[in-house]
Design an enzyme around this catalytic site. Structure first.
Site, PDB file in Angstrom:
ATOM      1  N   HIS A  12       0.801  -1.227   0.000  1.00 17.89           N
ATOM      2  CA  HIS A  12       0.000   0.000   0.000  1.00 17.89           C
ATOM      3  C   HIS A  12       0.839   1.286   0.000  1.00 17.89           C
ATOM      4  O   HIS A  12       0.327   2.348   0.365  1.00 17.89           O
ATOM      5  CB  HIS A  12      -0.976  -0.006   1.184  1.00 17.89           C
ATOM      6  CG  HIS A  12      -0.316   0.089   2.545  1.00 17.89           C
ATOM      7  ND1 HIS A  12      -0.871  -0.461   3.677  1.00 17.89           N
ATOM      8  CD2 HIS A  12       0.831   0.680   2.959  1.00 17.89           C
ATOM      9  CE1 HIS A  12      -0.091  -0.219   4.709  1.00 17.89           C
ATOM     10  NE2 HIS A  12       0.951   0.476   4.311  1.00 17.89           N
ATOM     11  N   HIS A  59      -2.762   4.242   9.763  1.00 21.69           N
ATOM     12  CA  HIS A  59      -1.431   4.682  10.202  1.00 21.69           C
ATOM     13  C   HIS A  59      -1.560   5.868  11.154  1.00 21.69           C
ATOM     14  O   HIS A  59      -1.116   6.974  10.843  1.00 21.69           O
ATOM     15  CB  HIS A  59      -0.572   5.057   9.006  1.00 21.69           C
ATOM     16  CG  HIS A  59      -0.342   3.922   8.044  1.00 21.69           C
ATOM     17  ND1 HIS A  59      -1.296   3.485   7.151  1.00 21.69           N
ATOM     18  CD2 HIS A  59       0.750   3.141   7.834  1.00 21.69           C
ATOM     19  CE1 HIS A  59      -0.789   2.485   6.426  1.00 21.69           C
ATOM     20  NE2 HIS A  59       0.442   2.251   6.826  1.00 21.69           N
ATOM     21  N   HIS A 193       9.799  -3.783   4.738  1.00 22.79           N
ATOM     22  CA  HIS A 193      10.246  -2.387   4.789  1.00 22.79           C
ATOM     23  C   HIS A 193      10.422  -1.941   6.229  1.00 22.79           C
ATOM     24  O   HIS A 193       9.760  -2.442   7.132  1.00 22.79           O
ATOM     25  CB  HIS A 193       9.365  -1.419   4.004  1.00 22.79           C
ATOM     26  CG  HIS A 193       7.920  -1.271   4.428  1.00 22.79           C
ATOM     27  ND1 HIS A 193       7.031  -2.316   4.563  1.00 22.79           N
ATOM     28  CD2 HIS A 193       7.188  -0.155   4.693  1.00 22.79           C
ATOM     29  CE1 HIS A 193       5.832  -1.860   4.892  1.00 22.79           C
ATOM     30  NE2 HIS A 193       5.895  -0.548   4.995  1.00 22.79           N
ATOM     31  N   GLU A 240       3.226  -5.525   8.797  1.00 26.18           N
ATOM     32  CA  GLU A 240       1.945  -5.315   8.084  1.00 26.18           C
ATOM     33  C   GLU A 240       1.490  -6.600   7.382  1.00 26.18           C
ATOM     34  O   GLU A 240       0.300  -6.795   7.142  1.00 26.18           O
ATOM     35  CB  GLU A 240       2.084  -4.185   7.053  1.00 26.18           C
ATOM     36  CG  GLU A 240       2.203  -2.803   7.687  1.00 26.18           C
ATOM     37  CD  GLU A 240       2.372  -1.673   6.657  1.00 26.18           C
ATOM     38  OE1 GLU A 240       2.165  -0.515   7.033  1.00 26.18           O
ATOM     39  OE2 GLU A 240       2.718  -1.940   5.481  1.00 26.18           O
TER      40      GLU A 240
END
Ligand code: DHB
Ligand code: FE
Length: 285
Positions: A12, A59, A193, A240
Site C-alpha cells: 500500500h 497509520h 520495509h 503489516e
C-alpha cells in the site's frame, strides 16, 4: 448466499498513490511498479465483485495512541478519504455495505473474536492505495467496500495465527449471509520495509518471496511464524504482512475446499522504501 470468489494481496506504499495523483505513472521508476498491475485491473473488470472486504491498517490517522483497536470493522454507509497532512487524496469516497458489515460483526463476535464496530471513520493510504492500484482512477469505486482495520502500528499486534483464524471466522460469516453477493477479500500492506532507525531501508527479497510461496502453499504453517521474525527479517513495518493471513484464512481450501488458482503474482523492488508484492488467488468453488 454471499460467496468469497477470490482474494487479492497488495502493498500500500503511499508514494504509489502520490505518483497516480500527480500524473507520474509513466516515469520509468513508476512504470515498472504499475506494470505489475496491468493484468490485475483487467482481471478485476472481468471479475467485478459486489463487495470487497478490505483488510488494511490505519497509520495513526483515524485512530491515535488514545484509542487502539486490534480489529475494527467499518459498518458505515460511507467513509471519507483522510487528510494525512497534505489534504485528502483526490479519489472517491468509499461506499460501505452496512448490512453485510453488521452481519459479519455479529457472526464474528459470536465466534469469539472481539471486533470494534466503527460507524464513522476516515480511511488513509492503507485502504485507498490498494483501491487505486487495482481500479485506476475511476469517478466512483466500482464496488462497495467494508474497511477492516488491523493494529500493526502499536505493540502488541495480533499474531499471524490469530489473523489466520479470524479469516476463517470471516469466511463463515460472509458465507452465511442470505443474499447472492460476489465478495472478494483483500489483504494489504507489506512487504518488507523499515521506515525508521538504523535499519531504515531494509528490504529482504528472499524472505518476501518465501512468504509469497508459503502464503500460496502452506498458509497455516506460515501463520505460526512469530511476529519477532517479521520484525527481524522484514523490518519494523514488515509486520503489516500479518494482515495477508486474514484474507488467506478466508479462502475455500482452508475450510476443506479445493486449492485456489494463482491468477497473478508480482514482486518488485523498490517503490519508495518498500518492496511491492502482489497476488491474486481465485477460489475454485
Ligand atoms: C512507506 C510505506 C508504508 O507502508 C507506509 O505506510 C508509509 C511509507 C514508504 O515506503 O515510504
Ligand atoms: Fe504502511
Amino acid at each position: 448466499m454471499a460467496r468469497i470468489t477470490a482474494s487479492v494481496y497488495t502493498s500500500h506504499v503511499p508514494a504509489i498513490g502520490a505518483a497516480m495523483d500527480l500524473g507520474k505513472t509513466q516515469e520509468p521508476y513508476w512504470q515498472k511498479v504499475f506494470a505489475g498491475y496491468d493484468f490485475s485491473r483487467q482481471w478485476l473488470k472481468d471479475n467485478k465483485p459486489d463487495v470487497v472486504f478490505l483488510v488494511y491498517n490505519d497509520h495513526a490517522t483515524a485512530f491515535s495512541l488514545e484509542l487502539i483497536p486490534t480489529f475494527a470493522i467499518g459498518t458505515a454507509a460511507q467513509f471519507k478519504v483522510a487528510d494525512e497532512g497534505w489534504g485528502p487524496r483526490p479519489v472517491p469516497d468509499v461506499v460501505g455495505a452496512p448490512d453485510l458489515a453488521s452481519h459479519i460483526a455479529h457472526s464474528v463476535i459470536q465466534q469469539d473474536f472481539d471486533l470494534t464496530i466503527v460507524n464513522k471513520m476516515d480511511v488513509d493510504h492503507g485502504l485507498t492505495v490498494p483501491l487505486s492500484l487495482m481500479c485506476g482512477q475511476p469517478r466512483e469505486w466500482p464496488f462497495k467496500v467494508i474497511p477492516f482495520a488491523v493494529n500493526v502500528v502499536q505493540y502488541p499486534v495480533p499474531s499471524g495465527m490469530r489473523c489466520f483464524r479470524l479469516g476463517q471466522a470471516i469466511r463463515k460469516a460472509i458465507e452465511s449471509y442470505d443474499e447472492d453477493l460476489n465478495v472478494q477479500i483483500w489483504g494489504t500492506g507489506g512487504m518488507s520495509h523499515q521506515l525508521q532507525g538504523p535499519r531504515a531501508g531494509l528490504i529482504n527479497k528472499e524472505w518476501d518471496n518465501r512468504f509469497l510461496d508459503r502464503l500460496i502453499e502452506d498458509p497455516e504453517g506460515l501463520a505460526s511464524v512469530p511476529h519477532i521474525e517479521y520484525v527481524q527479517e522484514a523490518g519494523s513495518e514488515g509486520i503489516e504482512l500479518v494482515m495477508w493471513l486474514i484474507a488467506r484464512g478466508a479462502m475455500a481450501d482452508v475450510a476443506g475446499g479445493r486449492k485456489p488458482t494463482v491468477k497473478h503474482r508480482f514482486y518488485h523492488v523498490p517503490a519508495s522504501n518498500t518492496a511491492v508484492g502482489h497476488l491474486i488467488l481465485e477460489n475454485n468453488l
